[in-house]
Each structure stands twice: as C-alpha cells, then as structure tokens.
Design an enzyme around this catalytic site. Structure first.
Site, PDB file in Angstrom:
ATOM      1  N   TYR E 155       0.846  -1.201   0.000  1.00 16.98           N
ATOM      2  CA  TYR E 155       0.000   0.000   0.000  1.00 16.98           C
ATOM      3  C   TYR E 155       0.875   1.241   0.000  1.00 16.98           C
ATOM      4  O   TYR E 155       1.952   1.242   0.569  1.00 16.98           O
ATOM      5  CB  TYR E 155      -0.948   0.019   1.206  1.00 16.98           C
ATOM      6  N   MET E 157       1.265   5.422   0.967  1.00 17.69           N
ATOM      7  CA  MET E 157       0.755   6.301   2.025  1.00 17.69           C
ATOM      8  C   MET E 157       1.366   7.705   1.944  1.00 17.69           C
ATOM      9  O   MET E 157       2.387   7.916   1.306  1.00 17.69           O
ATOM     10  CB  MET E 157       1.017   5.690   3.394  1.00 17.69           C
TER      11      MET E 157
END
Lengths: 259, 259, 259, 259, 259
Positions: E155, E157
């Site tokens: 992911y 961020m």
C-alpha cells in the site's frame, strides 16, 4: 505533544472472505448461441454448487442476484485460507459463465471478533469454556452459517481519524462504551437482521466489511437509520458503497439469466 | 463524552423504486440494420408499455429522455417488492433494445414518509383515520402517482455528519423544526413542482433520492435555489449528481431513437 | 439554533444551454475509408451549419476545437426550450460524424441574471424601461450573441457551504457586496474578455457554468488569477474542470479533421 | 466582513505548453504486422523530429518514455500560440503511430514568471535592461531551452484556499516572503535540477504545472522532500499526480517500441 | 507568520522499485487457442525467470498472485536504475503473456532509509563502520532480499498536511520521537512480518510505499491495526489502496493460469 499509543482491542479471526461483485455482459449474453449459453449455465451451476456444498468446517459460499447497475451477481466465499479464495477466484474465471461477467468490485477480509468487552477478551484469550453460550456465539461469528434470509446487504466502512472525530485517538474505555451502545441497537433487531462482521485492515481499502441478511429490507433500513444517530456512527463512521440483492440457489441460475 | 443516541424519526415505507439510467450506444445503433432496429424498438415498446400499465396498486413505471452525457434514457420503476424490481431489471436486459444501451447509473430506494411532525407520527403509528386528508396525502407519498408534467429531475442526497454540521447529532426537536421550515419552501411551489422522496439508507450509496416533476424547469431551479439558503440545506445537505430529462410515452420510442 | 432562511436573490432566465464536449476516436477515423469520412464530414457540416444559423430569437450554436485530452470538439447550443436541446443532441447522434465521437462531458444549464443589485431586481421584476441601457444589457446576458473572439474557456463552479466559508449562510447584503466587488474585476477586462453566466442548480452537478471568450488567452488567465484573490472566489468558490479551445466555422470541419 | 481583494502579482507569459501523456496499446502493437509497425515508426519519427527541430524562437518539443501505468509516452510541445499546439495535437493524431496510443492525460498551460520580487516586477513592467543578467534569466524561464538531462518529472499543483491555509487570503508581502524562501531551496539544487514553471489558471484543472529535469532522480526526490517542509508547501500547496520518465531521441523510437 | 522551514531528515536511497499490478483478461484467455496460451506461458515464464534470477547486486524481482478485482498479477522489480525498470516494463509488454493483461495500477519508488535517529544519520553520512550490525541492517533495507514468506501486502501512504495534523509542520525532534515509537510496534512483529519501505516523493502520487511480507496475513492485520492507534498513524497518516496476494514461482505460471 504525545507519542503515546492507544490500546488496540485484541481480535480473533476465523474464515477469510471474498465478496466478488460481477456485472453480466448482457449484450454478449443475448447474442450468444443457445449452445454457448447452455454450456455457461452448466459450468456456472457446477462451480457454484461445488462452492456452496463444502464441509461445515471448510467454510461456505453463497450467490446473490444484485439490484442496480453496480452488479448483477455477488459471489461470497468464506474459507480457512487466502489460498482457498485465490483458487476459487481463478477457478471461476476459467468457467464459460465467467466469460460473460466482469469483476466490478470485490472485498477481501476475514471474519473478526473484537475484545472490547471483558467477556470478549476472555474468549479471545482462550479463557472461556468451549461449551459456554458465549464461546458458541463467538465461534458462530468467526465461522458463520449463512442464514435462510432472502436479502443480502453489503458495505465496507472505516472509523474516522479526523481532528475532532478521531476514533483511534479515543481511550480504550470510551471506544468500549461506544461499541456496547452500538451493539444494543443491533440486538433490538435480533431475528430480523443477521450480521457478519469482517476485518480488512491490511487486506482491502476499507477497514471493515458488514454483511447483513434480512427477509424484509426495510428492517435493514430501519436498523441502519437508527444506528446512524448513534455517536459511534454519527461521529466516527465513514461508509463505503452499499450493495443489495437477493440470495438464490445455484440451480436457479438458468431462470435468473433468462430475464 | 457521551454515547447517548439521538432519536431517529419513525418512518413508513411504500413502494421500492429503481432509477435505471442508461446511455445509448449510438454508434452501434446507427450501424445496425433497419431490421435489427425495428426489432429493438418493438421489444422496447412492448417492455416499456407492459411496465407502465400495471394495476394501480402494483406500482408504476415511467420513461424519461435524458439531457447531456450522463444518460439517454432513465427508466423508473416503482413496485411492492425488490423481487419485482430485480425481475424488471433482468427482463429489460433480455430485450433487443437493452443491447444498445449501457447502464450508467442506478439508484435503489423505497418511498418514505418521516414522522418528524406529530401528525406524521400518528399516520405512521396507524392512529389516523384512513379517510382523513392527511392519511390520503401520506399514502399518496408512499404509493405515488406519476404526475402529468413534462420534466423530471432526479438527484440523491445525504445529511452531513461533520463536526460543525452534524445532522445526526442534532436533537430531534431541532431536526423537526428544520424539516418543517424546509417543507414550507416546497409548499410555495405546490402545483408547479411535485416531489417524490425515497429513502436509501442500507440500499444505495446516498441516504435519500429526490425525484421532482415540473412543466417549467426554471421552477425546479427556483425551488432548489431557494432551498439552498435554508439551513437544513446550506448547513446539513450534501448533494449527489443531478439528472434531468423529459418524460415520453413508450409508443414514441421510435421517434426518440430516430434522432 | 436557527432555522431562519437567508434570502435567495431573484433571478431571470433566458435560453437553455447545452455544452457538449466530445472526443474524436482518431484510430477509427484514420482507419475509415475516404468515402466514410467524406460522408461524416458532409453530415457534420450540414448539422453544424443548420444549428449555427437559426433565427436570432431562436438561440445560437457554436463549435469549438478543444485543447488537450479532455475533448476534441465542444458543441454549444443555446435554445428557448430543453426540448430543443434534447432534439439537437439526438439529431447529432444520428449523423455519421457523431459515430466517430464519444461524449466525454456535458453541462446543461440556462442563462441567468441575478438580482443582487437594486437595478438588477428592477429588471427582473419588469420595472425597467425595455429600451433603457440596463434592460438591453440584461437581455444581452439572457439572450447572448456569440462574440467574434478566437478562444473559448468553459468551467462549472459552486459556492461553498463549509462551516467557515458558507456562502449560503451569508446575509443578502454581504453577498450583494461580494458580487459587486467581484463584478468590478470583470469590468476591468471589458472588451478583452466576454462572459456568459448560466445557472445549473437542479439541472447539472455544479451550480453555475462560466463561458468566457477572448482573443488572447492570457487575458482570461489574468482575469481569473485576479479574481482568485477576491474573497468571493478565495473563500467561497469551488471550481470544476476547465476546458479551452478555439472557435471554428463548421465549413472548416474538413480541415480540422485532416489534422 | 470584508470584500477587499488581495493583490495578485503581475505575471509575464511566454510559450504555451502542451503536456500530452499517452499509453501505448501494446496488445494492438504486438499483433500488428511488421509493415504496419514500420509505417507507424516512420510516421512517428517524422512527426517527432519535425516537432523537435523548430527554430529557436518558435518553441521546442521533447519526447519522454514514461515509467508506470500512467503513461508510456509524454510529448511536450512549447509554442508561441494555442493554435500551434492545437495543430500539433491533431497532426499527431493523424499519424499511424498515434493509432497505437491513447491520450491518458494532458496539461495545457503557458510559461509564467511572477512579479513577487521587486526585480521580477521591473522585468515584467519592462523596466529592466534587456541585456541585464536578470532579464536574460527571466526570458530563459519564459522561452526555456530543454536541458540535456536524462530524467523528466511533471506534476500540476494548486495553492490552497482553506480557512486556515488560504494562500489567496494572505497579504502580498507574506506571499512574497514565502516565494522567496521557497526559491532558496530550489537554488540549492542549481545544476542538479532544472525547473520549468507554467501557469494554467483558466486553462486547465490545476493552477500551475511544474516540469523538472535531472540526471539523478534522487536529486528531484531530495529537492521536493525538502520543499515539502517549507510552509509554502506544507501549508499552502496541493499536489496533483506525478509523472516521471526518461527523455529519448525521436530517432530511437524504434528501439523503444521493440521492448 | 513564519516562513521558517522545518528540517527534512537526511535519507539514503538504494534500488528503484516498480510495483506493476495487472489484471488478466480471462475472457480472452479462455477463448485463446491452446497454442496461443502455450506460447504466452512460455514467454511469460521466460521473462519472469530472467527477471527473478539477476545477480545479487543487480536487484531482484518477484511475482504475486493477487486477490480480488484490483489485480491478478503483481510484478515487483527492484533495480539500480530507472532505465532498468523502464526496460523491464517494455520488455514485458512485448511478451505474448502481457497481451492477456492490462496494467491496472503501478507504483514507482526507490528504497529509502531516513535519518531520524542519530545512528541512522551516521549511516547516511558514511560515519558507520561498513561491517557494523547497523550498517548491515541499513544496507539490507536499501538492497533488500525478498524473504521466503507466502503473502505480500502493498500500500502507498502520505503524511498529512492539515491544519491540526500537519506532519510537515512538526519540529524534527517530535517527528523523530513519533518514528521511534512507530518503529517499536514493527519490532514486536519481527520474524512474523518483514517490511520494505520505499520513497516516492517526486516519483509517484503517494509519498511512500510499504511492502509487507508474512506467512500469516492476520499478523499483518494485527500489526497494522495496532499501528493505526499510534499517533503517527492515527493523526498523521493517509493510506492509499491495499493490494494483497501470494508469491509464486514463475515456473508455476501454467498452474496459476489453469484456474
């Protein structure tokens, strides 16, 4: 300034769950030959029936006919491992039925029970008698049976991390009280609305998935409307899209696709 | 800190409603043979006429020619059950007309009356004489007739849950006053603009759907502009996309598609 | 708490306007036979010329060659009724030219004059002499002529409804002062930049559309940069996407598509 | 309440710039015949070479091989007029190479110098000796040469207009100090990172475009990381997507497409 | 008002990393001839094996079978230069396997170590003995080996720049304390969850990428849930989408595509 970390609740996890929402390419379906359609239906029924008839401790699957443009079919698989889900996903793609569908959305998560209450923590830490009512209840949340209800509602959600409404900055006790009050609303609808809570932190774009079952969809509406006035929702919840539909027996796939 | 829950208003629900917005694949339509187009029009008219000519207590349907790129056709179906809507949706997909269309958006909801006023609550709780004017009015909102007006405007909306503008954190009485003041604006446009309010909590991505009917679209514009200055809108409302179009008789489908 | 509603300004409306932004499918265009292209150009010119040569009181149309990936062509139609726009939209779709285009975006609105100033209100309420300069000016905003300028810039916009910057919660007088100050900036660019303001509340996803005409695009840039420092923009405006392009004569469609 | 307008800085503009980001349809490319590919490469090289070899005062063009899914090719054209860019865009679309590409994004802007400093204002107002160092520097920003550096980074950006961080509500002097401090960071990377600033207010969806050139991409990363801690960025900047890639000579198109 | 700039931490960079997420066009795959599929698998295995078997100091690559609709395959390449990644990306596109895939998302970044701790700064500034434990650890973060774990979670961020939660406006020391406290959580999961941190400022749309490896995905969930209560996450982090999947050996591509 503080770098102090709030306490996360302990959690227990059960089956991994894949919500697989698909749209049907009706134009292609309408133009396909009867023979091609027959084969698609046959392979579709075969796959769906095999997925829905696993052993009790190997998980379960269901098929839902969705309303609106966001999907026509939702396949929900619950299995002990991610490898099982990965395998189911690819096996379906190889059927002649899948060729007429497009994956529109999906959600990957795992059934979750949180230890916000003392009793919940006892279960998670293994301090509860396996045969106690609570232990049975907790296990039924981690290894859920699909209830015999007509409608299914699914939506993902987050807890907010905004300056004034920051769930993750609340003391544990405050969150526990919120969760308890929130649960009370749900309990008022016992028998009418059944829920499955799955956790998705680290696995999908939202933190939790909520799957609700009800015969009367206005019960779901009443329940969620009431909950929206609850501070844990009105101040701390962020909701994703909502999908609704009606469960159907894989054997009825033919009728469903006949329009 | 408080975990106290604000009171939700009681609600009554009537027919389930599907707003089904579709774009036409004009390139495919232009290239289709006359025969294929004839069949599409024939099946389209047949489906739309059968949908729009149900018994009074079985709901109603309408067809709208949309303006702009967001859609060419909007089919609106109101029916007693979600199963009815699911069936209509799939039956339409099986027509030769649907093959030339793409579902661009949809909205699944149910007609709703809220009990913010005392009289509203009396109706919902069944305390009103069935033949009273108010009871008839309330029933007309739950089981609405489609008015003979040329234009249709549809948009979904939410109430905000922000720290300073949190509808769901307002006391019941305050919300009731807002709703009353808001309703006043609407009443000024009686006869010019007719509305259908549907609730979608738990059913679609927005909380409510608003369907407006008017012969003169500037009446809709005036009404919504005025409402936007009302605190229940200026502080608490979040609006989704707006769709507008003109109702047409299914029998005129041929003329519509002729361009 | 207050449920008091701020006063909306009175408005007058003129022609309905459709901004229809299309991308060209260049791959299909390049692969089409010369004959197919000739027919597309012929039908395109015919449609565009008929749209742009209506009577003065029946509206007007223009065609714009757009810059960037957001569109290749923008058709702008102004007409007395929505039915006219609906008809134009579908008639274009039926041309061989449209088959090579995709509707990427559109905006449906109506020319609007607001009564924030006393003189504006007099016009709207019909208290102005029809032959007065102001009345003529106001009519020219409601039934605008397309100026002979090379470039067109179009963008939609909203007024904010945030806790600290809530346009719809400002007293009427304050909004009137903002509008007056805002207008001053525009007047500095008289002759260089011409504007058309259209209202879209209840008709499209943004509240207003702004269409600017200029020979030198840096005049548009200077004007909007200056306006951005004006409180009515810096605090209260939310802007949508911007489209720019160059007007062209329908008869030059061939040259445009030749690349 | 105040309707007082903050002062916009004076600006000077130079060449209009089109950033044209395209993805390659590799599946179509792989399936094309060698002959078709040869023609696409030939026409592509011809177009790109003619675009990159204009006279010094007629602008310049470059071609970039992009990293990641957001694009395969970025064509950047700088020209004296928007008509030039419009023409280049359509001429490229007519090549056999373009048929294998899809416009994924673009950015339309114009090189800009701002008069936040006194010396900058002198240049913009024409009070500087044309042969002075600063005048030459300013002209090199408005009519930039493409530096001989391997990597290109492009991103659009806005200045915020939020209640607490509202760039457009800051006094001129404060903005001037911010710009000066911000420029200092850039000057530390002189020689390593070269920048081109373009303004897009009224022309595209973001207010500015930043194009950076560097041999070592970690210099860009270091520069932007450092700048992010600068109040003009940390409080007032909003960044769009970032595109990066490597410049290549049009003559190497063949090698690039060979994979 | 202050224009003072907060100190950025020094950083060291290692290999450039491309996360390349692709969906498989299963309909095309199912309809392809066995011969075409055989060739696609052969070329796919060849490419993937050559990518994954580079010399230790030339980087590494891995292949992941993804769960859910967001991707079927994720190719992760780590290499000394962006040119290497660019080359790998285009070489893959030229394989017969790539023709059955669509790039859905990607992330371009570079392995990064930050000097928030004194020891970290010593390494970055070259003041550490090359053979010290810390130096070896830091190098293992910049030139990471892919651990033998079944699952991969990825992911992107950002750190927030909001008025109340502005990471980039915090004093260096405060950020250092946050990073230290945050790291503590990670260290509790040593052996269970391995992480690779990559920086993407100036290279992609998010500031960092996080790639986690674990045999048991609930360890990743527990780790990230716990971290979410840490102020550096609860107040300062913004997360992008999450992708998860299972690593597989290129030689098993056949089995994977067999469904």
């Amino acid at each position: 300034m503080t770098t102090e970390r709030r306490d996360a609740p302990p959690t227990a996890e059960g089956w991994y769950v894949l919500h697989d929402v698909r749209t049907i390419d009706w134009a292609a379906w309408n133009e396909a030959s009867q023979r091609t359609r027959d084969r698609a239906i046959e392979e579709g029924i075969e796959f769906l029936q095999s997925a829905t008839t696993v052993e009790d401790d190997e998980g379960d699957s269901m098929v839902v006919s969705m309303l609106g443009h966001k999907g026509d079919l939702m396949l929900v698989h619950m299995r002990p491992t991610l490898a099982d889900l990965d395998d189911l996903e690819r096996r379906f793609e190889r059927t002649a039925l899948a060729t007429f569908t497009k994956r529109d959305r999906s959600f990957v998560s795992v059934t979750e029970a949180s230890g916000y209450s003392e009793r919940g923590r006892e279960f998670i830490e293994g301090d509860l008698d396996d045969d106690s009512g609570l232990a049975r209840y907790m296990r039924s949340r981690l290894y859920p049976e699909i209830p015999e209800k007509e409608h299914v509602c699914f939506y993902p959600m987050d807890k907010r991390r905004d300056p004034e409404y920051n769930w993750y900055d609340l003391p544990f006790e405050e969150r526990a009280e919120h969760m308890d009050a929130h649960g009370e609303v749900g309990r008022e609808y016992a028998g009418k609305v059944t829920q499955m809570i799955t956790g998705a932190i680290g696995m999908d774009d939202w933190e939790w998935g909520v799957t609700l079952y009800a015969d009367d969809m206005t019960d779901v509406k009443d329940l969620l409307y009431e909950m929206r006035f609850d501070p844990s929702s009105s101040k701390f919840a962020e909701f994703g899209p909502f999908w609704i539909g009606r469960r159907f027996d894989p054997a009825d796939l033919d009728a469903l696709l006949a329009g």
